[in-house]
Design an enzyme around this catalytic site. Structure first.
Site, PDB file in Angstrom:
ATOM      1  N   THR A   4    -100.736 -24.220 -69.726  1.00  0.00           N
ATOM      2  CA  THR A   4    -101.426 -23.781 -68.512  1.00  0.00           C
ATOM      3  C   THR A   4    -101.087 -22.312 -68.228  1.00  0.00           C
ATOM      4  OG1 THR A   4    -101.361 -26.041 -67.693  1.00  0.00           O
ATOM      5  CG2 THR A   4    -101.783 -24.334 -66.071  1.00  0.00           C
ATOM      6  N   ASP A  62    -108.395 -26.294 -69.563  1.00  0.00           N
ATOM      7  CA  ASP A  62    -107.051 -26.888 -69.542  1.00  0.00           C
ATOM      8  C   ASP A  62    -107.192 -28.412 -69.662  1.00  0.00           C
ATOM      9  OD1 ASP A  62    -104.340 -27.120 -69.376  1.00  0.00           O
ATOM     10  OD2 ASP A  62    -104.140 -26.392 -67.327  1.00  0.00           O
ATOM     11  N   GLU A  63    -106.136 -29.087 -70.099  1.00  0.00           N
ATOM     12  CA  GLU A  63    -106.134 -30.552 -70.221  1.00  0.00           C
ATOM     13  C   GLU A  63    -107.323 -31.043 -71.039  1.00  0.00           C
ATOM     14  OE1 GLU A  63    -103.634 -32.286 -69.053  1.00  0.00           O
ATOM     15  OE2 GLU A  63    -102.781 -31.151 -67.389  1.00  0.00           O
ATOM     16  N   GLN A 117    -100.817 -36.569 -74.224  1.00  0.00           N
ATOM     17  CA  GLN A 117    -100.999 -36.761 -72.789  1.00  0.00           C
ATOM     18  C   GLN A 117    -102.420 -37.215 -72.457  1.00  0.00           C
ATOM     19  OE1 GLN A 117     -98.900 -33.911 -70.097  1.00  0.00           O
ATOM     20  NE2 GLN A 117     -98.581 -32.764 -71.974  1.00  0.00           N
TER      21      GLN A 117
HETATM   22  N1  LIG Z   1     -92.682 -18.031 -72.227  1.00  0.00           N
HETATM   23  C1  LIG Z   1     -92.207 -18.597 -71.114  1.00  0.00           C
HETATM   24  N2  LIG Z   1     -91.138 -18.077 -70.490  1.00  0.00           N
HETATM   25  C2  LIG Z   1     -90.651 -18.633 -69.373  1.00  0.00           C
HETATM   26  N3  LIG Z   1     -91.152 -19.721 -68.775  1.00  0.00           N
HETATM   27  C3  LIG Z   1     -92.225 -20.293 -69.351  1.00  0.00           C
HETATM   28  C4  LIG Z   1     -92.810 -19.761 -70.539  1.00  0.00           C
HETATM   29  N4  LIG Z   1     -93.854 -20.548 -70.862  1.00  0.00           N
HETATM   30  C5  LIG Z   1     -93.925 -21.507 -69.920  1.00  0.00           C
HETATM   31  N5  LIG Z   1     -92.953 -21.361 -69.007  1.00  0.00           N
HETATM   32  C6  LIG Z   1     -92.697 -22.236 -67.842  1.00  0.00           C
HETATM   33  O1  LIG Z   1     -92.586 -23.581 -68.307  1.00  0.00           O
HETATM   34  C7  LIG Z   1     -93.152 -24.483 -67.380  1.00  0.00           C
HETATM   35  C8  LIG Z   1     -94.223 -25.299 -68.050  1.00  0.00           C
HETATM   36  O2  LIG Z   1     -95.342 -24.491 -68.320  1.00  0.00           O
HETATM   37  P1  LIG Z   1     -96.823 -25.057 -68.218  1.00  0.00           P
HETATM   38  O3  LIG Z   1     -96.980 -25.839 -66.991  1.00  0.00           O
HETATM   39  O4  LIG Z   1     -97.748 -23.953 -68.494  1.00  0.00           O
HETATM   40  O5  LIG Z   1     -96.771 -26.053 -69.467  1.00  0.00           O
HETATM   41  P2  LIG Z   1     -97.930 -26.991 -70.012  1.00  0.00           P
HETATM   42  O6  LIG Z   1     -97.868 -26.907 -71.484  1.00  0.00           O
HETATM   43  O7  LIG Z   1     -99.195 -26.660 -69.360  1.00  0.00           O
HETATM   44  O8  LIG Z   1     -97.394 -28.425 -69.560  1.00  0.00           O
HETATM   45  P3  LIG Z   1     -98.222 -29.772 -69.378  1.00  0.00           P
HETATM   46  O9  LIG Z   1     -98.453 -30.285 -70.773  1.00  0.00           O
HETATM   47  O10 LIG Z   1     -97.329 -30.667 -68.616  1.00  0.00           O
HETATM   48  O11 LIG Z   1     -99.493 -29.435 -68.690  1.00  0.00           O
HETATM   49  C9  LIG Z   1     -93.674 -23.656 -66.241  1.00  0.00           C
HETATM   50  O12 LIG Z   1     -92.715 -23.627 -65.208  1.00  0.00           O
HETATM   51  C10 LIG Z   1     -93.851 -22.294 -66.862  1.00  0.00           C
HETATM   52  O13 LIG Z   1     -93.771 -21.257 -65.915  1.00  0.00           O
HETATM   53 MG   LIG Z   2    -100.491 -27.789 -68.169  1.00  0.00          MG
END
Ligand SMILES: Nc1ncnc2c1ncn2[C@@H]1O[C@H](COP(=O)(O)OP(=O)(O)OP(=O)(O)O)[C@@H](O)[C@H]1O
Ligand SMILES: [Mg+2]
Length: 673
Positions: free
Chosen positions: A33, A218-219, A249
């Site tokens: 995301t 997304d998703e 997921q």
């Molecule tokens: N490169 C990075 N450096 C620091 N923090 C990060 C980085 N990438 C992601 N994060 C942090 O990790 C957490 C998870 O990120 P995000 O929600 O985008 O993951 P996601 O892959 O979308 O997860 P989900 O599969 O649950 O939707 C968030 O708090 C985000 O700010």
């Molecule tokens: Mg996400």
């Protein structure tokens, strides 16, 4: 300015590969995301017109958060990006093309409750008893057909299709006809009708392809066939689609989502660049180890290796309690304790597989005066008083809305009998007019008693008066309050239940809805009731209560997708809840249940509790419960079993309690002597 150094190399690659199809397939918490938000911001910084960017999220709530993130990263141009759900995008497109779609400018959207009422009505028309056949299942079959772009439901020969297919095949055309007659659409239409419009008109496709040059989703694992079609039509040959998702997921298969969409992305968008993200930034090592171990047991998945650099953290706690009240008390006490250590309420989430599990937690929080937000059911928009008021308002903007009219023509009771209504109904069908039109012309209806005709005339007069008032440029919230007062809805809802408390809750719900309308009217320069109703219909899919704010989060695993919380309690970790036993006669999908457990575990950042109980009261009976099979998969080093003894009352309280019991006993014995 936008700082891409806060991204890791594959994330940066996903952000900077702006042309051509890109798929980011990666596990939970790996920053998917975050990639979407940064990619939108990056496009804007590069000078892309914000209006040509379309970012699609799964819920309205997620869309709101995405808008904020983009605005924070990209500054003012961020607000012009089209961030929405598939459904809001479809709604917007249908509004643009309402003439082509043969819809009025502000057409009504039937929400889930309206759909069900309509299905029941159509079932009655084909003489199917809705006590024998579950209307939910009939609606599900119709919805599935619409999402697959089908015009009819085939009933296979030789007994292959079941009775539900048979019923659905009969009901489907009537249902569609009734929608058309009401000049309304349902949720599935919000995708299916734009797909149909674009599919048959290349010039129209070109128009939207010209407008939206960059698409982000997304998703993606939870998109369905119709949504894929819509995406393809808008993307065109440019194929500038960036989809992110995680096949592990995929939790909406039961609602027609196709995980194949993500697994075969390359087939739909040839030449796609696939990017993997492997670092998890959300959870501590122990939490991640538990998540990885649980999901590893699913056979059909793309293998993924997720790691974290954030250290092991605390072990995941598995807690066994005696009964559900103990479980709720345990969670409430843990939260209270950690709150006292300085955590805000918003750090905590209680997640469960079924809404039915939430009650003891709500009670424990209420007792402890702990603020909480219950997302979902019993859904605000399913409450009968809310539906009554909405039906009045809908009827005021769309007289053709037969479903709403049928709902409230005799609510509060105004002495219009069923037989009279049936006569009007039959006459309406014979004359090919809407029900409201038939009511207006009640004197023409044969054999309608004079008394009934007079009462109908009174009802029609009220509605027409408010139709006119809402149409004027005025304070719509005030007009709505006037309507509620005029039909005496408050008295009606209070009288409709036994207890004062239940009555007060109903009044609160009506007030909540009116306040939400007031808020909308204040925020908008040209508020319009029809627009508000459309938005509300979309919001109702997020299962949000508009009147609530702040506190501990209580929600289902489905609703928790994409979110994160420092402290998570995944409760009811028992067989038949997680994995869930099949609901409403549907076979359960164990792989999907496992993915749900994975989604739940991966919501936690720092602390995770998995709780279960030994016995639960179900329909007045105390039933033994079996621990969830998923608990067996947690690696030994990553979790610990917390001793339920820790829950026992502190010694001094026990002593005091014993003392009280003894005193009571002594008194009883003394009295009986
Ligand atoms: N490169 C990075 N450096 C620091 N923090 C990060 C980085 N990438 C992601 N994060 C942090 O990790 C957490 C998870 O990120 P995000 O929600 O985008 O993951 P996601 O892959 O979308 O997860 P989900 O599969 O649950 O939707 C968030 O708090 C985000 O700010
Ligand atoms: Mg996400």
């Amino acid at each position: 300015m936008l700082d891409l150094s806060t991204l890791n190399p594959p994330q940066r690659e996903a952000v900077m590969t702006t042309e051509g199809p890109v798929l980011v397939l990666a596990g939970a918490g790996s920053g998917k995301t975050r990639v979407i938000a940064h990619r939108v911001a990056y496009l804007l910084v590069k000078g892309v017109d914000p209006e040509s960017v379309l970012a699609v999220t799964f819920t309205n709530k997620a869309a709101g958060e995405m808008r904020e993130r983009v605005a924070a990263l990209a500054g003012p141009p961020g607000v012009d990006v089209f961030v929405s759900t598939f459904h809001s995008f479809g709604l917007w497109l249908l509004q643009q093309e309402h003439k082509l779609a043969e819809l009025p400018k502000r057409f009504a959207i039937c929400d889930a409750g309206d759909q069900l009422a309509l299905v029941k009505r159509c079932m009655r028309e084909v003489s199917v008893d809705d006590r024998k056949f579950d209307a939910h299942r009939v609606l599900a079959a119709i919805s599935k057909a619409k999402n697959a772009g089908k015009k009819r439901i085939a009933v296979r020969e030789a007994g292959q299709g079941d009775d539900y297919d048979l019923v659905a095949s009969e009901v489907f055309p009537r249902y569609e006809k009734a929608l058309r007659a009401m000049r309304a659409v349902d949720f599935d239409d919000l995708i299916a009708r734009p797909v149909a419009l674009l599919g048959r008109d290349e010039a129209l496709q070109a128009k939207y392809q010209e407008r939206f040059r960059y698409l982000l989703v997304d998703e993606y694992q939870d998109t369905n066939l119709a949504q894929l079609e819509l995406l393809k039509h808008v993307a065109g040959d440019r194929r500038n689609v960036c989809a992110v998702g995680d096949d592990d997921q995929a939790i909406y298969g039961w609602r027609g989502a196709e995980v194949k969409n993500i697994l075969r992305f390359d087939r739909h968008f040839p030449g796609a660049k696939e990017i993997r993200l492997e670092q998890n930034y959300r959870s501590t090592g122990h939490i991640l180890a538990c998540a990885n171990a649980v999901i590893a047991k699913n056979a059909a998945r793309k293998p993924k290796a997720l790691f974290t650099e954030s250290g092991p953290g605390e072990p995941v706690r598995v807690v066994a309690l005696a009964e559900e009240e103990d479980e709720a008390r345990f969670v409430a006490e843990e939260i209270a304790r950690q709150r006292a250590e300085g955590r805000p309420w918003s750090h905590f989430a209680v997640l469960f597989r079924l809404n039915a599990l939430s009650r003891p937690f709500e009670e424990a929080f209420r007792e402890g005066s702990m603020p909480y937000v219950m997302h979902g059911g019993p859904a605000f928009f399913d409450r009968s008083e809310v539906r009554d008021l909405l039906a009045y308002l809908k009827l005021c903007v769309q007289p053709e809305d037969d479903v709403s009219l049928s709902r409230i023509v005799n609510v509060p009771a105004r002495g219009i009998g069923d037989t009279s209504l049936e006569r009007v109904h039959d006459w309406a069908i014979a004359q090919r007019v809407h029900l409201f039109e038939a009511l207006r012309r009640a004197p023409e209806v044969p054999e309608l008693p004079r008394g009934a005709a007079e009462k109908i005339a009174g009802f029609v007069a009220v509605i027409e008066r408010y139709q006119a008032r809402f149409a004027e440029r005025g304070n719509i919230a005030e007009v709505a309050r006037g309507l509620v007062a005029e039909v005496d809805l408050y008295t009606h809802v209070r009288a409709s239940v036994q207890s004062l408390e239940a009555g007060a809750r109903k009044v609160d719900a009506l007030d909540g809805l009116l306040r939400s309308l007031e808020g909308y009217a204040q925020r908008n320069a040209r508020p319009n009731l029809a627009t508000w109703l459309q938005r509300l219909a979309l919001d109702s899919r997020d299962e949000e209560d508009p009147a609530q704010e702040g506190g501990i989060t209580l929600m289902t695993l489905h609703a928790a997708k994409g979110l994160e919380f420092p402290v998570v309690f995944l409760v009811g970790a028992e067989e038949d809840y997680l994995p869930c036993a099949g609901i409403q006669g549907e076979a359960r999908d164990l792989d999907e249940e496992r993915r749900l457990a994975y989604v739940g575990i991966t919501r936690a950042r720092e602390r995770l509790y998995l709780t279960r109980v030994a016995t639960r009261t179900k329909r007045g009976k105390l039933l033994p419960r079996t621990p969830s099979r998923f608990l067996d998969d947690l690696p030994a080093g990553a979790h610990e079993k917390v001793d339920p003894e820790a829950l026992a009352a502190p010694p001094q309280e026990v002593a005091a309690h014993t003392e009280n019991v003894m005193a009571a006993l002594r008194a009883r014995l003394g009295a009986s002597k």
